[in-house]
Design a protein around this motif. Structure first.
Motif, mmCIF file in Angstrom:
data_model
loop_
_atom_site.group_PDB
_atom_site.id
_atom_site.type_symbol
_atom_site.label_atom_id
_atom_site.label_comp_id
_atom_site.label_asym_id
_atom_site.label_seq_id
_atom_site.Cartn_x
_atom_site.Cartn_y
_atom_site.Cartn_z
ATOM 1 N N UNK A 1 0.802 -1.238 0.125
ATOM 2 C CA UNK A 1 0.072 -0.008 -0.110
ATOM 3 C C UNK A 1 0.746 1.338 0.056
ATOM 4 N N UNK A 2 1.151 1.752 -1.267
ATOM 5 C CA UNK A 2 2.327 2.934 -1.350
ATOM 6 C C UNK A 2 3.413 2.606 -0.597
ATOM 7 N N UNK A 3 3.699 3.104 0.292
ATOM 8 C CA UNK A 3 4.937 3.055 1.069
ATOM 9 C C UNK A 3 4.923 2.293 2.203
ATOM 10 N N UNK B 1 -14.172 -1.340 5.489
ATOM 11 C CA UNK B 1 -13.353 -0.499 4.757
ATOM 12 C C UNK B 1 -13.187 0.800 5.326
ATOM 13 N N UNK B 2 -11.720 1.362 5.086
ATOM 14 C CA UNK B 2 -11.482 2.682 5.747
ATOM 15 C C UNK B 2 -10.610 3.569 4.893
ATOM 16 N N UNK B 3 -10.777 4.852 4.722
ATOM 17 C CA UNK B 3 -9.666 5.630 4.192
ATOM 18 C C UNK B 3 -8.600 5.584 4.838
ATOM 19 N N UNK C 1 -6.171 -0.415 -1.945
ATOM 20 C CA UNK C 1 -6.774 -0.184 -3.428
ATOM 21 C C UNK C 1 -5.900 1.267 -3.402
ATOM 22 N N UNK C 2 -4.904 1.139 -4.449
ATOM 23 C CA UNK C 2 -4.175 2.185 -4.872
ATOM 24 C C UNK C 2 -4.923 3.444 -5.584
ATOM 25 N N UNK C 3 -6.137 3.260 -6.339
ATOM 26 C CA UNK C 3 -6.788 4.242 -6.963
ATOM 27 C C UNK C 3 -7.730 4.975 -5.841
ATOM 28 N N UNK C 4 -8.505 4.186 -4.896
ATOM 29 C CA UNK C 4 -9.282 4.975 -4.083
ATOM 30 C C UNK C 4 -8.508 5.420 -2.848
ATOM 31 N N UNK C 5 -7.404 4.616 -2.368
ATOM 32 C CA UNK C 5 -6.688 4.891 -1.196
ATOM 33 C C UNK C 5 -7.332 4.309 -0.232
#
Length: 955
Positions: free
Chosen positions: A505-507, A567-569, A547-551
């Motif tokens: 997830x990103x970094x 789910x969480x932002x 999810x890399x698109x929605x974060x």
């Protein structure tokens, strides 16, 4: 005599059927495995190592593993006998490397333990075989303590029967889990998720009865006897000291056949019976788990999936796809496992039913779904495979892309062009394998560092790296594999954490662990190398996916109804550094750990090199283990034949042999019998021999006076049969196919008062059978397959006999269809036969209900049996310790006979039935079905309906 007959049948049922469900399943994910009587492929080259009390039998590929595990076993056996003092007896340990399911068992008749060497994708945080060895050796000691003097060659089956009659599985399995936890730094007692069901039910004040928690339910999720047994035996050790287990076994040994022996032994030593022990354990756990929840500052996460019924269901591994939808793997007591698509509004669409898996798993990427499934070998069922399937969401086509492979936990790259999966070879060499999802071709292989077990890999967003869990006896870590260089980097130190399902997830790398004592989602920051807690669910959070698109981070939470989707932002995530966390885990087995010395039995083992040699099947064809009594109904009088039978089963399941003697009480003469079944090669050969006395009465009429005079003789009868069976599966379908052919030879001698029509030699009557079936997978609540086609064709004749003529052809079929509602079933069975000569009056097909009350209409030529069955309710009701009722089911039936014989198409009988599925006397297996049928007879003059009883059992 009636009591003796009952006791014999009771012992044989329990010894040969009740305990075949096995003594252990180390994964905790599946139902307990049956004792395996299946065979390996004949090409395997077996070797053996012998020590004073242990024999290890293994395929030659596992030479180094066999050497290592024997040293481990010898160290374990010493420590295991401290809390249960039992005389040591030699046992064979068979390492099975052909299967793909992580499991093991111990049994008698023959005395052996089998270790299935392929590790699971989800077990505790230590080496699989070491964990298995600690667990299984506890079962060996349990057997030795309870059945010390009942040994081969005469009493092993009796010992097995006594063990099963005396001990419920929660006791011996719970004790074994307690030992795997107490003697190591891992064990299932230290895994929070393992007790989720019991913990969630308890914290929600769903305090089910002892019978329901132990025997299970079709209405609710219940913990299972492994979990329940671990906590109940741990409470015994905590409250009554280190010697309580030995004292319980000693008390039971003095009264081996006493009803409810364990409960009475526990009551004598503690003042509580098993039900009271259960209630006291649950009450204490409720208080402890509530304190843990209060200290953990938990958060409730809204569920994305919308439950419409109270049916227990799990929605595993949520993964976002286009349009805001979420893919999940749904498992339910009411339906078979399926991939489902859940909309943002919570609506659910079933995409594809899937087959059996080692554990729930799938991955999404680039418009494709991949998952692994179990495949059985067609003939040699000790061998199985784990294959990879791919489903294209655009074309809606599912394909199996690998065959006869041992690949696990496949994950797709984000563009859907590559799959990464864990490979386990027959020599237990661990690798990651890149695969082309179009054709299953292997692209590249990466050997595991130090051959550590690898679990649950996943790609990074650009497909250049893979993150995967690594496991060894120091615990678990997270590896990162650079696909360009082929090098693994350990991102965490090995630690006693049940780390699972790492994803990028990103970094960050998100994963499941239990640093604060409850399973939650954590993130490892790749920049500062720190680990942070990001969820704080009351029961547990699992299976993260970023999810890399929605974060957004999607994950599972656990409730009393099963695994939900949340789910969480990423901006809403908690960020507690694990260095600041305190574990509130309820270590209910801590007392046992202290009593066992509080040190890891797997450390500081003195590894040795043992001489090994070939293990020849031909030199080990026989293992005589039991003499069992024979009490058989007599064909001539209301009396019984009494005798004994000596049994042999070799340890590789290739030859079963018996020989025996019985006395015919009616004729006052002896009978002799013997037989064997040889199963090493593709055909199975069965030969049985009987020498027995026979009696008929000869009718003669002189001067209108009819007299009957006895005709007696002895006869030798030899029966031989060859079977070629095939069984296989694909997706959620199972198939079987087989051929049988057999014959016999009968020679009659010592004939007294003979007659010309008596045949002295019956030369080789033949029979041939072909059978085939296809059935879809069933859910727990299904009464029958939703779809199924089953056929059997049989032909009998006398090709080598001039004195006897006749032939018989019969065809049987059963078709299954969905009913009008979920879990309902409609079955249609059409059967046909045609016979002449000696088979003129033979009925070889199923009859209509109530046939014995119907007026005969000539020889039965065909039958059509229609049956509609439906579940009515699930009472989960216990009648004290006598019976536990799981399900009440009803049914309608209509039976036809001799269709097309010039009569109107109307049933010969029809009616209704009512059944109950019941556990008797708190035995976990078998499940008994008791009920009755009200049969209406469709004939004139009108007759009153008749009542027929139903009594069956199943496993």
């Amino acid at each position: 005599m009636t009591l003796l007959i009952f006791f014999n049948k009771y012992i044989k049922l329990l010894s040969s059927l009740l305990f075949i469900f096995g003594l252990t399943n180390l994964t905790g994910k599946l139902n307990a495995q049956v004792f395996n009587s299946e065979q390996n492929p004949p090409s395997i080259k077996w070797r053996q190592i012998n020590a004073e009390y242990l024999q290890v039998i293994y395929p030659m590929e596992l030479e180094s593993e066999a050497q290592r595990i024997l040293s481990v076993l010898e160290a374990i056996m010493v420590r295991e006998r401290i809390s249960i003092k039992a005389r040591q007896k030699k046992i064979s340990i068979i390492l099975q490397n052909q299967g793909t399911t992580a499991n093991g068992f111990v049994q008698l008749a023959p005395r052996r333990s089998e270790f299935y060497t392929t590790p699971s994708q989800s077990f505790d945080f230590q080496s699989w075989l070491n964990s298995l060895a600690v667990h299984e050796m506890r079962h060996v000691i349990q057997f030795d303590k309870l059945t010390d003097k009942l040994n081969a060659p005469f009493f092993e089956e009796l010992a097995l029967a006594i063990f099963g009659i005396t001990l419920p599985p929660w006791f011996y399995e719970g004790d074994a889990v307690g030992m795997e936890t107490a003697l190591t730094d891992a064990g299932r007692g230290r895994i929070p998720e393992w007790s989720n069901i019991l913990r969630a039910n308890t914290l929600s004040h769903r305090n089910f009865s002892y019978s329901k928690n132990y025997l299970g339910s079709l209405k609710d999720f219940t913990p299972g006897y492994y979990q329940l047994g671990y906590f109940m035996t741990s409470k015994l050790r905590k409250d009554y000291g280190a010697n309580i287990m030995d004292s319980i076994y000693s008390t039971m040994t003095r009264n081996p056949l006493r009803p409810y022996n364990l409960s009475r032994a526990i009551h004598k030593l503690t003042g509580m019976n098993t039900r009271q022990l259960h209630d006291a354990t649950i009450k204490e756990l409720q208080d402890l788990w509530q304190v843990q929840a209060d200290q953990s500052n938990t958060i409730s996460y809204p569920s994305i999936n919308k439950r419409k019924t109270n049916t227990p269901e799990n929605y595993y591994l949520p993964q976002p796809v286009k349009g805001g939808n979420i893919l999940a793997l749904k498992q339910s007591k009411a339906s078979t496992p399926a991939l489902v698509l859940i909309t943002p509004e919570g609506k659910e669409k079933r995409i594809l039913n899937i087959g059996s898996q080692e554990l729930p798993w799938f991955s999404y990427g680039g418009g494709k779904i991949t998952w692994d499934e179990y495949r059985s070998d067609a003939r040699f069922h000790q061998r199985s495979f784990n294959v990879i399937n791919v489903y294209n969401l655009t074309t809606k086509r599912a394909r199996q892309i690998t065959y006869k492979t041992r690949l696990f936990a496949p994950s797709l790259s984000s563009d859907g062009k590559r799959i990464i999966a864990v490979s386990v070879s027959y020599s237990n060499q661990i690798s990651l394998v890149e695969i082309d999802p179009e054709n299953g071709r292997e692209l590249k292989r990466y050997e595991s560092p130090d051959n550590n077990m690898l679990q649950m890999p996943s790609f990074n967003p650009d497909g250049s790296k893979v993150v995967v869990v690594g496991v060894n006896d120091r615990g678990k870590t997270i590896y990162e594999l650079d696909l360009k260089t082929g090098s693994f980097t350990s991102l965490l130190p090995f630690q006693s954490q049940e780390i699972l399902r790492p994803v990028y997830g990103n970094q960050d790398i998100f994963f499941k662990a239990h640093y604060n004592g409850t399973d939650n989602i954590y993130r490892l920051n790749l920049t500062d190398k720190q680990t942070y807690q990001v969820t704080s669910d009351k029961i547990g959070a699992y299976n993260p996916f970023y999810d890399t698109i929605s974060g957004r981070l999607t994950f599972n939470t656990y409730t009393v109804s099963g695994y939900d989707i949340a789910a969480l932002n990423t901006k809403s995530l908690s960020n507690k550094n694990t260095n600041t966390l305190k574990s509130h885990f309820v270590d209910y087995g801590a007392a046992a750990q202290e009593q066992e010395g509080h040190n890891n039995v797997l450390q500081n083992i003195n590894y040795k090199t043992y001489p090994s040699r070939k293990y020849s099947e031909w030199n080990n064809l026989f293992y005589f283990h039991s003499i069992i009594p024979i009490v058989e109904d007599n064909a001539y009088f209301d009396d019984s034949n009494l005798g004994i039978e000596l049994q042999s089963d070799n340890k590789l399941n290739t030859l079963s042999f018996y020989t025996g003697y019985q006395f015919n009480n009616a004729l006052r003469k002896s009978e002799y019998l013997a037989g064997f079944s040889y199963k090493r090669f593709f055909p199975i050969f069965n030969i049985n021999y009987t020498n027995r006395p026979r009696l008929i009465y000869r009718q003669s009429t002189v001067n209108k006076i009819t007299t009957f005079s006895p005709v007696t003789w002895r006869e030798n009868e030899i029966k031989a049969e060859m079977t070629i069976p095939f069984n296989f599966n694909r997706f959620n379908h199972s198939y079987s196919l087989g051929l049988k052919t057999g014959t016999s030879f009968t020679n009659r001698y010592n004939i007294d008062n003979g007659m010309p029509s008596l045949i002295t030699r019956l030369n080789f009557p033949m029979h041939y059978q072909f059978y085939a079936s296809h059935n879809t997978r069933r859910s727990s609540r299904d009464l029958a397959p939703k779809w199924g086609q089953n056929f059997s064709f049989l032909y009998r004749h006398f090709p080598f006999e001039d004195q006897v003529k006749g032939k018989l052809f019969s065809a049987k079929s059963t078709f299954y269809f969905p009913g009008l509602a979920q879990n309902h079933s409609f079955a249609a069975s059409f059967n046909y036969q045609d016979g002449d000569g000696s088979y003129q009056n033979t009925v070889d097909i199923p009859r209509v209900s109530g046939y014995s009350f119907l007026t005969p209409i000539g020889n039965t030529n065909n039958t059509l049996l229609l049956d509609y069955r439906l579940p009515l309710f699930y009472p989960d009701f216990a009648i004290g310790p006598l019976a536990y009722i799981k399900r009440i089911q009803g049914g309608l039936f209509s039976d036809f006979e001799n269709i097309g014989k010039g009569k109107s198409f109307s049933p010969r009988s029809y009616g209704v039935e009512l059944r109950a599925d019941v556990n008797m006397l708190r035995f976990f297996l078998p499940i008994f079905t008791f009920g009755g049928k009200v049969v209406f007879l469709n004939e004139k003059p009108h007759r009153n309906p008749v009542f027929e009883t139903i009594a069956t059992y199943s496993f």
